[in-house]
Write a protein that holds these residues in place. Sequence first.
Motif, PDB file in Angstrom:
ATOM      1  N   GLU A   1      -2.564   0.557  -6.280  1.00  0.00           N
ATOM      2  CA  GLU A   1      -2.491   1.409  -5.067  1.00  0.00           C
ATOM      3  C   GLU A   1      -2.929   0.600  -3.681  1.00  0.00           C
ATOM      4  O   GLU A   1      -4.022  -0.232  -4.009  1.00  0.00           O
ATOM      5  CB  GLU A   1      -3.463   2.194  -5.442  1.00  0.00           C
ATOM      6  CG  GLU A   1      -3.653   3.429  -4.427  1.00  0.00           C
ATOM      7  CD  GLU A   1      -4.581   4.599  -4.662  1.00  0.00           C
ATOM      8  OE1 GLU A   1      -4.404   5.866  -4.226  1.00  0.00           O
ATOM      9  OE2 GLU A   1      -5.343   4.353  -5.830  1.00  0.00           O
ATOM     10  N   SER A   2      -2.246   1.009  -2.650  1.00  0.00           N
ATOM     11  CA  SER A   2      -2.626   0.467  -1.340  1.00  0.00           C
ATOM     12  C   SER A   2      -2.280   1.474  -0.375  1.00  0.00           C
ATOM     13  O   SER A   2      -1.325   2.335  -0.883  1.00  0.00           O
ATOM     14  CB  SER A   2      -2.235  -0.842  -1.219  1.00  0.00           C
ATOM     15  OG  SER A   2      -0.645  -0.923  -1.166  1.00  0.00           O
TER      16      SER A   2
ATOM     17  N   ARG B   1       0.415  -3.104   4.542  1.00  0.00           N
ATOM     18  CA  ARG B   1      -0.249  -2.750   3.586  1.00  0.00           C
ATOM     19  C   ARG B   1      -1.701  -3.092   3.334  1.00  0.00           C
ATOM     20  O   ARG B   1      -2.165  -4.306   3.917  1.00  0.00           O
ATOM     21  CB  ARG B   1       0.382  -3.191   1.982  1.00  0.00           C
ATOM     22  CG  ARG B   1       1.681  -2.785   1.744  1.00  0.00           C
ATOM     23  CD  ARG B   1       2.248  -3.252   0.616  1.00  0.00           C
ATOM     24  NE  ARG B   1       1.662  -2.933  -0.655  1.00  0.00           N
ATOM     25  CZ  ARG B   1       2.031  -3.626  -1.567  1.00  0.00           C
ATOM     26  NH1 ARG B   1       2.884  -4.287  -1.768  1.00  0.00           N
ATOM     27  NH2 ARG B   1       1.159  -3.166  -2.930  1.00  0.00           N
TER      28      ARG B   1
ATOM     29  N   LYS C   1      -5.511  -2.526   1.164  1.00  0.00           N
ATOM     30  CA  LYS C   1      -6.027  -2.416   0.146  1.00  0.00           C
ATOM     31  C   LYS C   1      -7.927  -2.173   0.318  1.00  0.00           C
ATOM     32  O   LYS C   1      -8.558  -1.329  -0.156  1.00  0.00           O
ATOM     33  CB  LYS C   1      -5.975  -3.270  -1.246  1.00  0.00           C
ATOM     34  CG  LYS C   1      -7.022  -2.937  -2.437  1.00  0.00           C
ATOM     35  CD  LYS C   1      -6.394  -1.499  -3.358  1.00  0.00           C
ATOM     36  CE  LYS C   1      -7.138  -1.069  -4.439  1.00  0.00           C
ATOM     37  NZ  LYS C   1      -6.661  -0.166  -5.166  1.00  0.00           N
TER      38      LYS C   1
ATOM     39  N   TYR D   1      -9.240   1.434  -1.160  1.00  0.00           N
ATOM     40  CA  TYR D   1      -8.404   2.458  -1.151  1.00  0.00           C
ATOM     41  C   TYR D   1      -7.941   2.813  -2.732  1.00  0.00           C
ATOM     42  O   TYR D   1      -7.437   2.194  -3.350  1.00  0.00           O
ATOM     43  CB  TYR D   1      -7.055   2.240  -0.428  1.00  0.00           C
ATOM     44  CG  TYR D   1      -6.080   3.291  -0.134  1.00  0.00           C
ATOM     45  CD1 TYR D   1      -6.587   4.206   0.794  1.00  0.00           C
ATOM     46  CD2 TYR D   1      -5.154   3.714  -0.833  1.00  0.00           C
ATOM     47  CE1 TYR D   1      -5.742   5.555   1.138  1.00  0.00           C
ATOM     48  CE2 TYR D   1      -4.338   4.638  -0.384  1.00  0.00           C
ATOM     49  CZ  TYR D   1      -4.593   5.751   0.274  1.00  0.00           C
ATOM     50  OH  TYR D   1      -3.718   6.580   0.775  1.00  0.00           O
TER      51      TYR D   1
ATOM     52  N   GLU E   1      -2.302  -8.638  -3.954  1.00  0.00           N
ATOM     53  CA  GLU E   1      -2.714  -7.358  -4.158  1.00  0.00           C
ATOM     54  C   GLU E   1      -4.147  -7.212  -4.828  1.00  0.00           C
ATOM     55  O   GLU E   1      -4.632  -6.183  -4.602  1.00  0.00           O
ATOM     56  CB  GLU E   1      -1.649  -6.913  -5.411  1.00  0.00           C
ATOM     57  CG  GLU E   1      -0.354  -6.539  -4.985  1.00  0.00           C
ATOM     58  CD  GLU E   1       0.633  -7.975  -4.887  1.00  0.00           C
ATOM     59  OE1 GLU E   1       1.621  -7.684  -4.498  1.00  0.00           O
ATOM     60  OE2 GLU E   1      -0.113  -8.740  -5.280  1.00  0.00           O
TER      61      GLU E   1
ATOM     62  N   TRP F   1       0.570  -7.710   4.517  1.00  0.00           N
ATOM     63  CA  TRP F   1      -0.712  -7.230   4.217  1.00  0.00           C
ATOM     64  C   TRP F   1      -1.561  -7.585   5.364  1.00  0.00           C
ATOM     65  O   TRP F   1      -1.478  -8.545   6.217  1.00  0.00           O
ATOM     66  CB  TRP F   1      -1.082  -8.093   3.015  1.00  0.00           C
ATOM     67  CG  TRP F   1      -0.594  -7.628   1.557  1.00  0.00           C
ATOM     68  CD1 TRP F   1       0.553  -7.802   1.048  1.00  0.00           C
ATOM     69  CD2 TRP F   1      -1.275  -6.478   0.741  1.00  0.00           C
ATOM     70  NE1 TRP F   1       0.803  -7.100   0.016  1.00  0.00           N
ATOM     71  CE2 TRP F   1      -0.319  -6.261  -0.227  1.00  0.00           C
ATOM     72  CE3 TRP F   1      -2.607  -5.950   1.037  1.00  0.00           C
ATOM     73  CZ2 TRP F   1      -0.670  -5.273  -1.038  1.00  0.00           C
ATOM     74  CZ3 TRP F   1      -2.881  -5.178   0.147  1.00  0.00           C
ATOM     75  CH2 TRP F   1      -1.932  -4.799  -1.261  1.00  0.00           C
TER      76      TRP F   1
ATOM     77  N   HIS G   1      -6.202  -7.977   5.099  1.00  0.00           N
ATOM     78  CA  HIS G   1      -7.380  -7.920   4.377  1.00  0.00           C
ATOM     79  C   HIS G   1      -8.390  -8.362   5.451  1.00  0.00           C
ATOM     80  O   HIS G   1      -8.254  -8.866   6.355  1.00  0.00           O
ATOM     81  CB  HIS G   1      -7.383  -8.913   3.133  1.00  0.00           C
ATOM     82  CG  HIS G   1      -6.498  -8.421   2.274  1.00  0.00           C
ATOM     83  ND1 HIS G   1      -5.127  -8.859   1.963  1.00  0.00           N
ATOM     84  CD2 HIS G   1      -6.655  -7.768   0.924  1.00  0.00           C
ATOM     85  CE1 HIS G   1      -4.552  -8.238   1.100  1.00  0.00           C
ATOM     86  NE2 HIS G   1      -5.490  -7.584   0.301  1.00  0.00           N
TER      87      HIS G   1
END
Length: 721
Positions: free
Chosen positions: A11-12, A20, A22, A33, A170, A233, A235
Amino acid sequence: MWWALDGNRVESMETDDGIRMKFRTNGDRLEVYENEAWKPFFAKGINLGASLPGHFPGELPITKDDYLRWFAMMDEMGANVLRVYTIHPPDFYTALVEFNRSKDGAPLYLMQGIWSPEELLIEKQDAFLPEIREQFREEIRDAVAAVYGEATLPEKSGKASGEYRSNAGEYLIGWHVGTEWDPLMVDRTNELHRKTAPYRGSFFQAKQEASPFESWLAEMIDLVAEEESKYGWQHPISFTNWVTTDPLAHPGEPLYHEDLVSVDPTHVEPVDWAAGYFASYHVYPYYPDLFRYDANLQTVRNDKGEIDTYKAYLRQLKQHHKDMPILVTEFGVPASWGIAHIGLLGRDQGGHTEQRQGEIDAELLQEIHNEGYAGAILFVWQDEWFKKTWNTMPFELPTDRRSLWLNVLTNEKLFGIIGMHAGKEHVLAIDGETGDWDKLADNEKQRIDVAAPGFEEIWMAHDEAYVYIMARLEKPFQPESAVVSFGIDTLPGGNRHAPQLGELKLDEGLELLVRLGTAEDSQIQIASNYDFHTRLYGKRYGMLPVDEQAMQDDSGLFVPWKLAVGLEMEPPDSKAHYPMEEVVVGSLRRGTTDWDDPAYDSLAAWQAKGNVVELRIPWMLLGFADPSSLQAISYQDAGREFVTETAEGIRLLPWMERSDGTSTLASDATDVPYTLSRLPVYTWEPWEEVRYYERKKQSYYAIQKAFQEIDQPVHVTNKKP
């Protein structure tokens, strides 16, 4: 939004522009998330090194099976974050993806470190040099590509290489950029580039008040963001920092260079990075010395009512980073025989049993959590035999063989909560029983045929960490009324006479003397002229008084075996004069090393039961600089560096001293030299490969319990520093 990966759901959240996420930062917290909502997340982490016994990290010896086994053990312990310092081999990322996709429950998340050109930075003292910038930028590009499984790295000495095809993005929690910064390098960089304008990047920038080095860091962080954005992504990102270059003032720190310059995370900010940015510090309770001497930290009491400078420091650091998540990404103490620094509340750098290591680590973890930090990552997962420490380094020679033996006096080797035990530790338990000796093969032990009154038989064995001795006495041993002694000869020279020998004169000298009795009696002492601690800090550095008579051959004196824990500090390097500090490490604890015994003591040296006495002695306490090649510290004192010579082996002279002052030493040999040289020698073959045994230490279970007791972050407001 949910995303599918090979049948497993990861899930993200997807932003409006298709990025995306997380994890993200929000105020002073990290958030994850889950179930279509952002939730607070406290990072309960463990650092992972890149080595195994017998290897240096650059050899990259860890296999995929090792990683998979360890990930399961980390998960069982309750860790939710694994931090690595640099790019690991492709098997690491493949194993992490496989493990997370096959397990139930939350993943084990990865904090990926990106190694800076540490040696080059220290050597050149200028972070802006093109060769340094380009080397670091290349490392950043490689790290991001490796995590996302789109890298092919060529073979390079000391670096991971190969085809990276597993996408671990991920399972990423964030990026950790760089290593601990040398303050002299930072200061020099700032001086050389003081007119440098603050860096302005697409994703991160340096604030107007940023120093040139902080601006350089902003540029590197911006590159991490730029590279990761290519994979769709984001982070959270941080850079490594430590107490030495923190943004706080420490007027009580003795050494100027330990409070010389600041590297302030608040001087860097994201401009287009929704995942956010956090601060990260390595914080140990014993280094630098400000934890003992700075009155500004002696203001806070812990739950036991004790003055706690570690807790005070955490509080002050948290206050500085308002509305910004802050993690302690290294903390802990080692379960080692040796000590390198003294800390308050007994939180020394070493000298702890596994049980005490776990108790202190759990205390520090709880304090970090209670002060409102966003996470705590313990140092370290596995013991690392290749490591070195300032106070044993001069005696570990040759240096390129450090990984082939375990020097338990070097505390840095034993921070792990997974023990990497030397080859015979899982066979020979120091417990006063002889059954385990019977299980050793004939080529793994040696009977020492020496006619000694009071002794029926003596056996010796060794492994990568210890020399083992088992003596069967003629009568049950009573430490209150007798002392078992072993004179030890390893090299030509030493004491041929001594008060402990009575009137006996030897044809060959003893380097060491082992005495086993009461707690006060039980210790190993070293011949005064062989004592390389005094030779180094007395004769070479002038920090200790030197008795010239004691330095003479056959002085007859045996002195306590000591280690330095603090060097003499004098102006202009320090703000005042501080004398040298040393501790006795030759005390021999009575106890058991049987892992299954509730009384297990990882620092135990000897035990007696009935008429059996068992003993283990660390190699360095016997004067060995590298037992794997039979190298012992020489008596030679030419030059500033120690030299070694090849020992024939170890010769024992056993005897017993009674409480009435009598001894079992031969009285008929007082008129002529006693021929010690005729006694048998315990010998062994040099080794190039090691045997070791992996085991969860008692501290593993203490951390497991502490992790279970911590759930969400603590929100702290208005705490006085």
